[in-house]
Design a protein around this motif. Structure first.
Motif, short mmCIF file in Angstrom:
data_model
loop_
_atom_site.label_atom_id
_atom_site.label_comp_id
_atom_site.label_asym_id
_atom_site.label_seq_id
_atom_site.Cartn_x
_atom_site.Cartn_y
_atom_site.Cartn_z
N GLY A 31 0.70 -1.22 0.03
CA GLY A 31 -0.19 0.15 0.00
C GLY A 31 1.03 1.23 -0.02
N VAL A 72 -8.65 1.17 3.08
CA VAL A 72 -7.80 0.24 3.42
C VAL A 72 -8.25 -1.15 2.71
CG1 VAL A 72 -7.18 -1.32 5.31
CG2 VAL A 72 -7.47 1.21 5.74
N TYR A 73 -7.13 -1.75 2.15
CA TYR A 73 -7.40 -3.10 1.47
C TYR A 73 -6.94 -4.17 2.24
CZ TYR A 73 -8.23 -0.48 -2.86
OH TYR A 73 -8.94 0.48 -3.94
N THR A 105 -3.88 -3.14 4.41
CA THR A 105 -2.96 -1.92 4.05
C THR A 105 -3.58 -0.80 3.21
OG1 THR A 105 -1.12 -1.67 2.58
CG2 THR A 105 -2.78 -3.18 1.68
N GLN A 106 -3.15 0.34 3.76
CA GLN A 106 -3.71 1.50 3.28
C GLN A 106 -3.19 2.16 1.76
OE1 GLN A 106 -6.07 3.78 5.13
NE2 GLN A 106 -6.14 4.81 2.91
N ARG A 137 -11.92 -3.98 0.24
CA ARG A 137 -11.75 -2.57 0.49
C ARG A 137 -12.68 -1.95 1.48
NH1 ARG A 137 -11.41 0.64 -5.27
NH2 ARG A 137 -13.71 0.79 -5.52
N THR A 141 -9.35 5.17 -2.86
CA THR A 141 -8.71 5.25 -1.73
C THR A 141 -9.56 4.28 -0.30
OG1 THR A 141 -7.69 7.43 -2.18
CG2 THR A 141 -8.20 6.81 0.37
N THR A 143 -3.72 5.27 -0.81
CA THR A 143 -4.50 6.69 -0.61
C THR A 143 -4.24 7.21 -2.23
OG1 THR A 143 -4.19 7.06 1.71
CG2 THR A 143 -4.39 8.74 0.26
#
Length: 121
Positions: free
Chosen positions: A9, A92-93, A115-116, A38, A90, A118
């Motif tokens: 990420g 968190v996955y 994992t973020q 997500r 955007t 953005t």
């Protein structure tokens, strides 16, 4: 014990690309479907993409043609190649997998920690 760990990420500009990875480890007998979900702030977790142990894939309409899910079954890993990213991607996955533990008769769903991702406009 079984663990899913995501990686890859980060922050990217609109139109850019990122590649996420997810590795499953532990006392694993077999893995069926694996996939990505997500969750954006203030929204429910949503489906992104999924891949079977035979390699069949399906995608959410919002990512079709932009994201590609792949799998390395020998390494118990999946990947998500994300192209043409948009600010609305955007979130968190999270990695998800249906895993049968050694000594267990049925598979159970496991989640990674997330994992973020953005995407800036």
């Amino acid at each position: 014990q079984v663990q899913l760990v995501e990686s890859g990420g980060g922050l990217v500009q609109s139109g850019g690309s990122l590649r996420l990875g997810c590795a499953a480890s532990g006392f694993i007998s077999s893995i069926n479907d694996m996939g990505w979900y997500r969750q954006a702030p203030g929204k429910q977790r949503e489906f992104v993409a999924r891949i079977t142990n035979g390699g069949s894939t399906n995608y959410a309409d919002s990512v079709k043609g932009r994201f590609i899910i792949s799998r390395d079954s020998a390494k118990n890993r999946i990947y998500l190649q994300m192209n043409s990213l948009k600010p609305e991607d955007t979130a968190v996955y999270y990695c998800n997998a249906d895993i049968r533990r050694i000594g267990s008769a049925v598979p159970v769903g496991y989640w990674g920690q997330g994992t973020q991702v953005t995407v800036s406009s």
